[in-house]
Structures are given as C-alpha cells and as structure tokens.
Design a protein around this motif. Structure first.
Motif: not given
Ligand code: FE2
Ligand code: FE2
Length: 168
Positions: A53-55, A58-60, A77-79, A111-113, A115-117
């Motif tokens: 969903l993000e890739e 959302f991100y685009p 980070e996703h990868d 960690h990723h979350v 940075e996202e929120e």
C-alpha cells in the motif's frame, strides 16, 4: 443509514502499525511452534500488504512533496524487512534462529514506524503539511487492501518483492 466511516491514508496506515505491534506482542507470549507460526504468518501478511500500500500508492503520492531522503530510506527499510519476512514465511518455528528473526523484524519495524509517525518531522507529519489528498488516497488504499487481503486468504500472497536491491 449511517454513513460509512472512511479513514484517510494516515489513519489507515497508523491503524496497521498498531495492529502489527499487537501481533508482535502476541508472538512474544505465544506458546508452541504452531501458535508461533500462525502469528508470525499473520505478521508477515500484514506487513507485506502494508508495504505494498505504501509503495504502490502512498509513497509515490508524496514524491516531490516531502523529504526525498526520508522517502528513499523508507523504501530501503521496507526491503530490509522483506528479506526477513520472506525468510520467516519460508521457515518453521522449530528452526534455529526463527524467534531471533521475528525479534529482529520487530525491531526493524519499530525503527521504521518511528520514522513514519513518531520522531520529529516524521513522514506522516510532513505528508499532513503537504498538498496531498489524504482522503482520496485513503479510499484508494482501503480498496487495494481489501483486494490484497482477500488474495492472502485465498491461496496466499507471493513472496515480497524488493524494489531497491537485488536478492539472491
Ligand atoms: Fe507504515
Ligand atoms: Fe513504511
């Protein structure tokens, strides 16, 4: 009839984050291989769908509107997480390192979350300030999510595909 409640893109993604955090907590308390595997598989499915969903959507939509570096880092980070996700899905809870892999995945996602929120000037807060139609994106993502979840339930999703690195 009451109007159906719709979530904007950030609400939808934030709810996903909370759900996965709960599943990781359940995994920690789980007893026995089959229970662990079941929870780990749910975690992997949730994360694969969330990343798509993000890739895909959302991100685009944020490209050119928020920090380029933050977005690039998010893809990488996703990868990184996908490598563990695919490995965990292919393995079993009786295998050596299984619990460690789930734990490291949890740490990577935390960690990723952040940075996202959560951290200062995170991706979601940048998105809120940007000229992006979060309501429309939310609708689009909810539809895609329903489609992917259905696919996951009927036969399963293929392994996660990386977008920034080659895998062996
Ligand atoms: Fe996310
Ligand atoms: Fe993400």
């Amino acid at each position: 009839m009451a109007e159906q409640e719709t979530q904007d893109a950030i609400q939808l993604l934030t709810e996903d984050h909370r759900k996965v955090e709960q599943l990781f907590e359940q995994f920690e308390k789980a007893d026995g291989s089959s229970q662990k595997e079941e929870i780990a598989r749910r975690i992997c499915t949730e994360l694969k769908v969330h990343a798509m969903l993000e890739e895909e959507i959302f991100y685009p939509a944020l490209r050119g509107k928020i920090s380029e570096d933050d977005l690039d880092e998010a893809y990488v980070e996703h990868d990184g997480a996908k490598l563990l996700i695919n490995d965990i899905e292919a393995g079993g809870a009786d295998e050596e390192f299984y619990d460690a892999k789930v734990k490291v995945l949890q740490e990577q996602i935390e960690h990723h979350v952040k940075e996202e929120e959560k951290e200062q000037d995170n991706i979601f807060s940048q998105a809120r300030k940007a000229d992006v139609d979060l309501e429309a994106l939310g609708e689009q993502m909810a539809a895609r999510k329903a489609e992917l979840m259905e696919r996951a339930q009927s036969g399963g999703l293929p392994p996660a595909e990386t977008s920034t690195m080659e895998t062996i």
